[in-house]
Design a protein around this motif. Structure first.
Motif, mmCIF file in Angstrom:
data_model
loop_
_atom_site.group_PDB
_atom_site.id
_atom_site.type_symbol
_atom_site.label_atom_id
_atom_site.label_comp_id
_atom_site.label_asym_id
_atom_site.label_seq_id
_atom_site.Cartn_x
_atom_site.Cartn_y
_atom_site.Cartn_z
ATOM 1 N N ASN A 186 46.096 41.661 36.241
ATOM 2 C CA ASN A 186 45.024 41.910 37.196
ATOM 3 C C ASN A 186 45.483 41.923 38.647
ATOM 4 O O ASN A 186 44.763 42.422 39.504
ATOM 5 C CB ASN A 186 43.909 40.877 37.018
ATOM 6 N N VAL A 187 46.651 41.370 38.939
ATOM 7 C CA VAL A 187 47.110 41.410 40.331
ATOM 8 C C VAL A 187 47.977 42.635 40.606
ATOM 9 O O VAL A 187 48.507 42.777 41.710
ATOM 10 C CB VAL A 187 47.887 40.121 40.710
ATOM 11 N N LEU A 188 48.101 43.540 39.641
ATOM 12 C CA LEU A 188 48.789 44.800 39.923
ATOM 13 C C LEU A 188 48.022 45.535 41.030
ATOM 14 O O LEU A 188 46.792 45.591 41.015
ATOM 15 C CB LEU A 188 48.868 45.659 38.662
ATOM 16 N N PRO A 189 48.744 46.122 41.989
ATOM 17 C CA PRO A 189 48.091 46.653 43.200
ATOM 18 C C PRO A 189 47.457 48.033 43.016
ATOM 19 O O PRO A 189 47.944 49.043 43.534
ATOM 20 C CB PRO A 189 49.238 46.705 44.205
ATOM 21 N N GLY A 190 46.377 48.087 42.285
ATOM 22 C CA GLY A 190 45.672 49.350 42.125
ATOM 23 C C GLY A 190 44.250 49.119 41.657
ATOM 24 O O GLY A 190 44.011 48.297 40.778
ATOM 25 N N LEU A 191 43.304 49.814 42.276
ATOM 26 C CA LEU A 191 41.915 49.727 41.842
ATOM 27 C C LEU A 191 41.769 50.379 40.470
ATOM 28 O O LEU A 191 42.455 51.338 40.161
ATOM 29 C CB LEU A 191 41.003 50.433 42.849
ATOM 30 N N PRO A 192 40.893 49.830 39.597
ATOM 31 C CA PRO A 192 39.865 48.819 39.852
ATOM 32 C C PRO A 192 40.309 47.388 39.583
ATOM 33 O O PRO A 192 39.468 46.498 39.444
ATOM 34 C CB PRO A 192 38.758 49.228 38.861
ATOM 35 N N LEU A 193 41.607 47.131 39.472
ATOM 36 C CA LEU A 193 42.094 45.773 39.228
ATOM 37 C C LEU A 193 41.917 44.913 40.474
ATOM 38 O O LEU A 193 41.783 45.414 41.596
ATOM 39 C CB LEU A 193 43.565 45.820 38.831
ATOM 40 N N ASP A 194 41.940 43.596 40.264
ATOM 41 C CA ASP A 194 41.763 42.675 41.382
ATOM 42 C C ASP A 194 42.876 42.832 42.425
ATOM 43 O O ASP A 194 42.640 42.732 43.628
ATOM 44 C CB ASP A 194 41.739 41.230 40.868
ATOM 45 N N GLY A 195 44.090 43.085 41.944
ATOM 46 C CA GLY A 195 45.183 43.311 42.884
ATOM 47 C C GLY A 195 44.960 44.560 43.718
ATOM 48 O O GLY A 195 45.386 44.630 44.873
ATOM 49 N N GLY A 196 44.286 45.538 43.143
ATOM 50 C CA GLY A 196 43.940 46.737 43.904
ATOM 51 C C GLY A 196 42.959 46.433 45.010
ATOM 52 O O GLY A 196 43.025 47.018 46.107
ATOM 53 N N ARG A 197 42.058 45.530 44.757
ATOM 54 C CA ARG A 197 41.094 45.127 45.794
ATOM 55 C C ARG A 197 41.800 44.340 46.903
ATOM 56 O O ARG A 197 41.456 44.457 48.073
ATOM 57 C CB ARG A 197 39.964 44.329 45.164
ATOM 58 N N ALA A 198 42.785 43.546 46.496
ATOM 59 C CA ALA A 198 43.565 42.842 47.519
ATOM 60 C C ALA A 198 44.380 43.837 48.342
ATOM 61 O O ALA A 198 44.501 43.694 49.571
ATOM 62 C CB ALA A 198 44.474 41.817 46.853
ATOM 63 N N LEU A 199 44.936 44.860 47.674
ATOM 64 C CA LEU A 199 45.655 45.900 48.396
ATOM 65 C C LEU A 199 44.706 46.626 49.346
ATOM 66 O O LEU A 199 45.060 46.898 50.504
ATOM 67 C CB LEU A 199 46.261 46.896 47.403
#
Length: 398
Positions: A174-187
């Motif tokens: 989930n911390v992978l940097p891409g929406l819709p994952l949570d990591g995407g939201r952090a990115l």
């Protein structure tokens, strides 16, 4: 078998979504005053995991069939609890920053938290997004400690190991940097802080999500060809990839629409009214409209004092056979003025979209004057959609 709980997404729409009355999920209760919903797809996953995990633990530990399936069902309950705690991490963090939470939905690929507005700053956006993976990481750490403390090849050891693996994998994925994952939201939050444009940041993070989805597909096919992943595992990854791709596409679409909110101008979009007295034959009213030089004229009905009382429903009017229209009064195919939602003329584009989402309808009367009593035109929801998505296929105007 090492179970992997599926992906999670936080519903933090660029603008508020329609109310949850039409939510395709069943309410199952409340936790900390937050409504909890369950999609029927979750039942399919629960049944599948119960059978697959039950068969595996039964063969590994030589358990009777009923006991194996009971253990599988208990494992499903633990997974659902993990998903719920993950989502509560998002929800409670959002509450901490005074963002309302409409509900948590559990579905086939995990769950999502629906919030009533955007995070006000990039910092809050990042904190809310990463709260869920942090909860999963803590749960995975606790389950790992329990696994190490238990005797090997026991029932408790196997269940604890599965919970540890699933929560840790979900936290990492989930911390992978891409929406819709949570990591995407952090990115997205980081890009937002850098370029000062939330919509452009959302679009960039969404394209990153599509790259991640494609990479996951390539890796899964490669591992399958090396016989390191079963056909069932490959099918599951394909489902996850499809969900990621669709979620990223939705984020791109939403960002592009949000960027066009300022173009929603009620004064420009208002369709003019052509009023006819109550009792006017439908055929005569339509003849007058055809002769009116103004484009997109909407037929309306007035009483004997000239007050607007109803709007002609174009769909209902078209259902009347042509040869009967001279004998049918416009009143019979009209909708009462009071039943049509009203929008004040001075609303901004964002306020118009919020109002349409809060009160879905096909058309709205646009009002002006003292206490917004004077109807100055009619807004068709399709006209707003054409402004927000100019490339979408258009239906013929009624």
């Amino acid at each position: 078998m090492r179970s992997l709980r599926s992906i999670d997404r936080v519903e933090q729409p660029s603008r508020p979504q329609p109310r949850t009355a039409g939510r395709p999920a069943r309410p199952v209760g409340h936790v900390l005053r937050i409504p909890i919903y369950m999609n029927s797809s979750m039942l399919l996953l629960a049944a599948l995991v119960t059978v697959v995990y039950g068969n595996w633990v039964r063969s590994e530990l030589d358990l009777p069939d009923p006991v194996g399936y009971l253990v599988g069902l208990g494992f499903v309950a633990c997974l659902l609890g993990s998903v719920l705690l993950h989502e509560l991490g998002h929800a409670l963090t959002a509450r901490r920053y005074r963002i309302g939470v409409r509900g948590i939905t559990l579905e086939l690929l995990g769950g999502w938290t629906e919030m009533d507005r955007d995070a006000p700053t990039p910092k809050v956006d990042a904190l809310v997004s990463l709260a869920g993976p942090l909860v999963s990481l803590v749960l995975g750490g606790v389950a790992t400690a329990v696994t190490l403390a238990l005797p090997d090849r026991t029932l408790a050891d196997q269940v604890a190991f599965q919970l540890a693996a699933s929560n840790l994998l979900v936290a990492v994925f989930n911390v992978l940097p891409g929406l819709p994952l949570d990591g995407g939201r952090a990115l997205r939050a980081g890009l937002w802080a850098l370029i000062k444009d939330r919509n452009r940041a959302t679009e960039a993070a969404a394209w990153s999500g599509r790259v991640i989805a494609f990479a996951c597909m390539v890796v899964a096919i490669w591992l399958y060809r090396l016989e390191l992943v079963t056909l069932f595992g490959l099918a599951f990854v394909i489902l996850v990839v499809f969900t990621l791709w669709q979620g990223a596409g939705q984020s791109i679409r939403l960002a592009r629409m949000t960027r066009r909110f300022p173009l929603v101008d009620l004064a420009a979009l208002a369709r003019p009214l052509l009023t006819v007295p109550a009792g006017t034959p439908l055929g005569e009213a339509q003849r007058r409209r055809s002769e009116d030089p103004r484009p997109n004229v909407v037929l309306a009905v007035t009483d004997s004092a000239g007050n607007l009382t109803a709007l002609v429903d174009p769909v209902a009017a078209e259902r009347i056979p042509v040869d009967r229209r001279p004998w049918v009064a416009v009143d019979t195919v009209s909708r009462s003025r009071d039943a049509v939602p009203a929008l004040p003329l001075g609303l901004s584009g964002e306020q118009v979209v919020r109002a349409l989402q809060a009160h879905p309808a096909g058309q709205y009367v646009i009002t002006a004057g003292e206490e917004d009593q004077d109807v100055v035109g009619v807004l068709r929801v399709g006209d707003v959609a054409d402004v927000l998505e100019p490339r979408r296929p258009r239906r013929p105007a009624p």
